[in-house]
Write a protein that holds these residues in place. Structure first.
Motif, PDB file in Angstrom:
ATOM      1  N   LEU A 252      47.233  55.305  33.442  1.00  0.00           N
ATOM      2  CA  LEU A 252      46.946  54.553  34.666  1.00  0.00           C
ATOM      3  C   LEU A 252      45.815  53.553  34.443  1.00  0.00           C
ATOM      4  CD1 LEU A 252      47.180  57.405  37.355  1.00  0.00           C
ATOM      5  CD2 LEU A 252      48.890  55.656  36.819  1.00  0.00           C
ATOM      6  N   GLN A 253      44.784  53.962  33.716  1.00  0.00           N
ATOM      7  CA  GLN A 253      43.696  53.043  33.401  1.00  0.00           C
ATOM      8  C   GLN A 253      44.203  51.873  32.567  1.00  0.00           C
ATOM      9  OE1 GLN A 253      40.715  54.562  30.756  1.00  0.00           O
ATOM     10  NE2 GLN A 253      39.277  52.887  31.145  1.00  0.00           N
ATOM     11  N   LEU A 254      45.076  52.159  31.614  1.00  0.00           N
ATOM     12  CA  LEU A 254      45.641  51.103  30.777  1.00  0.00           C
ATOM     13  C   LEU A 254      46.422  50.101  31.615  1.00  0.00           C
ATOM     14  CD1 LEU A 254      46.232  49.940  27.956  1.00  0.00           C
ATOM     15  CD2 LEU A 254      48.169  51.523  27.804  1.00  0.00           C
ATOM     16  N   ALA A 255      47.175  50.590  32.591  1.00  0.00           N
ATOM     17  CA  ALA A 255      47.953  49.694  33.449  1.00  0.00           C
ATOM     18  C   ALA A 255      47.044  48.800  34.284  1.00  0.00           C
ATOM     19  CB  ALA A 255      48.869  50.521  34.350  1.00  0.00           C
ATOM     20  N   VAL A 256      45.940  49.345  34.795  1.00  0.00           N
ATOM     21  CA  VAL A 256      45.031  48.554  35.624  1.00  0.00           C
ATOM     22  C   VAL A 256      44.357  47.468  34.801  1.00  0.00           C
ATOM     23  CG1 VAL A 256      42.892  48.654  36.963  1.00  0.00           C
ATOM     24  CG2 VAL A 256      44.639  50.409  37.280  1.00  0.00           C
ATOM     25  N   PHE A 257      43.853  47.810  33.617  1.00  0.00           N
ATOM     26  CA  PHE A 257      43.147  46.820  32.798  1.00  0.00           C
ATOM     27  C   PHE A 257      44.108  45.803  32.190  1.00  0.00           C
ATOM     28  CE2 PHE A 257      39.571  49.654  33.138  1.00  0.00           C
ATOM     29  CZ  PHE A 257      38.477  48.823  32.984  1.00  0.00           C
ATOM     30  N   ALA A 258      45.347  46.217  31.903  1.00  0.00           N
ATOM     31  CA  ALA A 258      46.316  45.269  31.359  1.00  0.00           C
ATOM     32  C   ALA A 258      46.693  44.208  32.385  1.00  0.00           C
ATOM     33  CB  ALA A 258      47.565  46.010  30.884  1.00  0.00           C
ATOM     34  N   SER A 259      46.603  44.532  33.668  1.00  0.00           N
ATOM     35  CA  SER A 259      46.926  43.566  34.712  1.00  0.00           C
ATOM     36  C   SER A 259      45.732  42.704  35.115  1.00  0.00           C
ATOM     37  CB  SER A 259      47.458  44.297  35.953  1.00  0.00           C
ATOM     38  OG  SER A 259      46.471  45.168  36.489  1.00  0.00           O
ATOM     39  N   ALA A 260      44.531  43.010  34.610  1.00  0.00           N
ATOM     40  CA  ALA A 260      43.328  42.244  34.944  1.00  0.00           C
ATOM     41  C   ALA A 260      43.210  41.022  34.043  1.00  0.00           C
ATOM     42  CB  ALA A 260      42.091  43.122  34.831  1.00  0.00           C
ATOM     43  N   ARG A 261      42.512  40.010  34.521  1.00  0.00           N
ATOM     44  CA  ARG A 261      42.306  38.777  33.771  1.00  0.00           C
ATOM     45  C   ARG A 261      40.825  38.415  33.795  1.00  0.00           C
ATOM     46  NH1 ARG A 261      46.367  40.217  32.411  1.00  0.00           N
ATOM     47  NH2 ARG A 261      48.428  39.235  32.407  1.00  0.00           N
ATOM     48  N   GLU A 262      40.310  38.033  32.639  1.00  0.00           N
ATOM     49  CA  GLU A 262      38.901  37.652  32.561  1.00  0.00           C
ATOM     50  C   GLU A 262      38.630  36.320  33.248  1.00  0.00           C
ATOM     51  OE1 GLU A 262      37.035  37.908  28.770  1.00  0.00           O
ATOM     52  OE2 GLU A 262      37.821  39.905  28.327  1.00  0.00           O
ATOM     53  N   GLU A 263      39.694  35.506  33.493  1.00  0.00           N
ATOM     54  CA  GLU A 263      39.499  34.261  34.217  1.00  0.00           C
ATOM     55  C   GLU A 263      38.948  34.513  35.615  1.00  0.00           C
ATOM     56  OE1 GLU A 263      42.172  35.128  32.639  1.00  0.00           O
ATOM     57  OE2 GLU A 263      42.758  33.565  31.201  1.00  0.00           O
ATOM     58  N   CYS A 264      39.355  35.631  36.214  1.00  0.00           N
ATOM     59  CA  CYS A 264      38.859  35.963  37.557  1.00  0.00           C
ATOM     60  C   CYS A 264      37.359  36.238  37.552  1.00  0.00           C
ATOM     61  CB  CYS A 264      39.614  37.171  38.109  1.00  0.00           C
ATOM     62  SG  CYS A 264      41.396  36.923  38.277  1.00  0.00           S
ATOM     63  N   LEU A 265      36.829  36.660  36.407  1.00  0.00           N
ATOM     64  CA  LEU A 265      35.404  36.958  36.298  1.00  0.00           C
ATOM     65  C   LEU A 265      34.606  35.777  35.758  1.00  0.00           C
ATOM     66  CD1 LEU A 265      35.751  40.515  34.696  1.00  0.00           C
ATOM     67  CD2 LEU A 265      35.588  39.946  37.123  1.00  0.00           C
ATOM     68  N   GLY A 266      35.303  34.727  35.331  1.00  0.00           N
ATOM     69  CA  GLY A 266      34.620  33.569  34.764  1.00  0.00           C
ATOM     70  C   GLY A 266      34.080  33.795  33.372  1.00  0.00           C
TER      71      GLY A 266
END
Length: 535
Positions: A252-266
């Protein structure tokens, strides 16, 4: 070495008598708008701001100019979600490890010294954290240089714990078990390095210094639930089922981080940042050079050597204490688990108190008090071994439940002020390298401490059926824990003094590098050169 925060190009400033007033009005308006946006936040966001100790005045100018702060708010909430989940799962690792310790002690019947050797040998991948940190700083994957490494590390942990859950032979044979442990800890090392660098880099970008405390809170919360459920399910479920539960959580953690993008954090780097093998090697060499320069700074080197030496100088007898509690005192697994739950609750409380009140206490005074408390907390094991608690009417279960995890809690809390200090002093571009070096140094000192404990137990003759020399070992631990007070002068007096000193040095160096001013009409152009070039 000075790490410039501005472009090397010649900045241009227009001369206008009204400019200072305009800038002042803009500054006041910007601060007022940021305050209004903070007041209009949802209660959840305001709670997060207060937890990490942030205020609207601490937000950087670059973040305030983003369309009423909405983009920054989204990035902040995304960062809080990733940081909270990542460190919570890291704290929840005690859930399978508690099961694994009982499996090795009771099912495999390992000797106390052998059990402690296996535990310390399994932590060897943590020593390689500087390598992972340098790669994370130097090599981007798809324009991102933190989240992909987190996903790789989590995937390695899923494979290792999943193998222990699905293949029975992996749990019964010690070599196969050690291979899975090494793979799991390698993945955990990569994940922790990337998470620490992500928190440090984002905190420096937004000028928020409370993210480390928030990470410690999430870590403690995961440890509380992990130990609580671990001690309970050890009586209900087989070991393989608990490994499977943790594997599902990691997925579940892998799925959450795989869907995240560093562009959103700048924080994402442009694609094609590194294109050839030559540029990769050059970038890695540059990161190593910058890391060595950062470590050589007195403001970083002196406190780093103290915290490492204070851990490595104390021989840990965790394996002997664990076997004594389970084999001689016959303590129930739920008691061991609940004792660690209470320890994590204490860590959570100490972290909140530090974040709210104890930051103002001089760092040297605070660390000295924590070290003395840690030394005396080691004597609580002596009370349990000598059965002094029974003489005053306290049962073994109650005493172990309340005091067994106190020393470990204080040892973990002692790291927090140093983490905040180094994250504040960390140069730009070295977030992954420096934080991973700190984590590796702490892990190496823990391994050295564990091997000292194995040697001490062997020298005293502490074995599965003979714990008569264990009180002597505990007294040696107590005396060794007092030794670091002799060189506590290496710890800075306060965090604010170090920040001011660093800022002053940075300003002074920038002044010496400013050479001349060229006037072109009504435009001033400043030319910055290195002193060596000027000469």
């Amino acid at each position: 070495m000075v790490y410039p925060l501005i472009s090397i190009k010649n900045p241009v400033f227009l001369t206008n008598q009204n400019t200072p007033r305009i800038q002042e009005r803009c500054s006041k308006y910007s601060t007022f708008q940021s305050f209004r946006s903070f007041q209009q936040q949802k209660p959840k966001a305001q709670f997060l701001y207060r937890v990490i100790g942030a205020s609207p005045g601490e937000f950087s100018v670059g973040e305030r100019r983003k369309s009423k702060g909405s983009l920054w708010q989204d990035g902040f909430q995304e960062m809080m979600r990733l940081c909270g989940l990542g460190y919570w799962v890291q704290g929840f690792r005690c859930f399978p490890w508690l099961t694994l310790n009982f499996h090795m002690a009771h099912n495999l019947n390992l000797d106390p010294s052998t059990l402690q050797l296996v535990q310390n040998f399994g932590n060897l991948p943590m020593v390689a954290k500087p390598l992972f940190g340098i790669l994370s700083d130097a090599l981007s994957i798809g324009g991102a240089h933190r989240i992909p490494y987190i996903c790789i590390g989590v995937l390695m942990q899923v494979l290792s714990w999943g193998q222990l859950a699905l293949f029975p032979d992996a749990c019964q044979a010690l070599p196969a078990l050690m291979a899975c442990v090494l793979l799991s800890n390698t993945g955990a090392a990569i994940t922790e390095v990337a998470k620490d660098a992500l928190v440090t880099e984002y905190g420096q970008k937004t000028r928020i210094n409370g993210l480390q405390s928030y990470a410690f809170i999430a870590l403690a919360a995961g440890g509380i639930l992990g130990n609580l459920l671990g001690g309970y399910f050890l009586l209900k479920l087989p070991s393989r089922m608990m490994f499977l539960v943790f594997s599902v959580l990691l997925s579940l953690q892998l799925a959450v981080f795989a869907s995240a993008r560093e562009e959103c954090l700048g924080l994402a780097r442009p694609l094609g940042h590194i294109t050839t093998g030559q540029s990769v090697s050059e970038n890695i060499r540059k990161q190593i050079s910058d890391l060595m320069i950062a470590i050589s700074e007195d403001s970083i080197f002196r406190p780093l050597t103290w915290i490492v030496a204070s851990i490595a100088s104390v021989p840990i007898l965790s394996g002997s204490i664990f076997c004594y509690q389970t084999r001689c005192l016959h303590l129930d697994p739920s008691v061991i688990g609940m004792s660690r739950v209470i320890g994590q609750l204490m860590l959570l409380s100490l972290t909140v108190l530090y974040n709210r009140y104890w930051k103002e206490i001089p760092m040297r005074k605070l660390i000295g008090a924590v070290q003395i408390s840690y030394a005396f907390s080691l004597l609580l094991d002596l009370v349990l071994v000598r059965q002094i608690n029974l003489c005053i009417g306290i049962p073994n279960e109650v005493f172990a439940l309340c005091f067994s995890g106190l020393a470990e809690t204080l040892a973990q809390f002692k790291i927090l002020p140093f983490t905040v200090l180094l994250a504040t002093l960390c140069p730009r571009g070295c977030e992954g390298s420096l934080t991973s070096f700190l984590a590796s140094a702490l892990c190496l000192s823990s391994i050295v401490s564990g091997f000292w404990g194995v040697g001490l137990a062997t020298f005293l003759g502490i074995k599965s059926g003979d714990f008569s020399k264990l009180p002597i070992g505990i007294l040696i631990q107590f005396l060794a824990a007092l030794l670091p007070l002799g060189w506590i002068h290496r710890v800075p007096m306060s965090l604010s003094d170090e920040k001011k000193r660093k800022k002053g040095l940075s300003k002074r160096n920038r002044k010496t590098r400013r050479v001349g001013r060229v006037v072109v009409g009504s435009v001033y152009a400043y030319r910055r050169e290195r002193e060596s070039d000027a000469k």
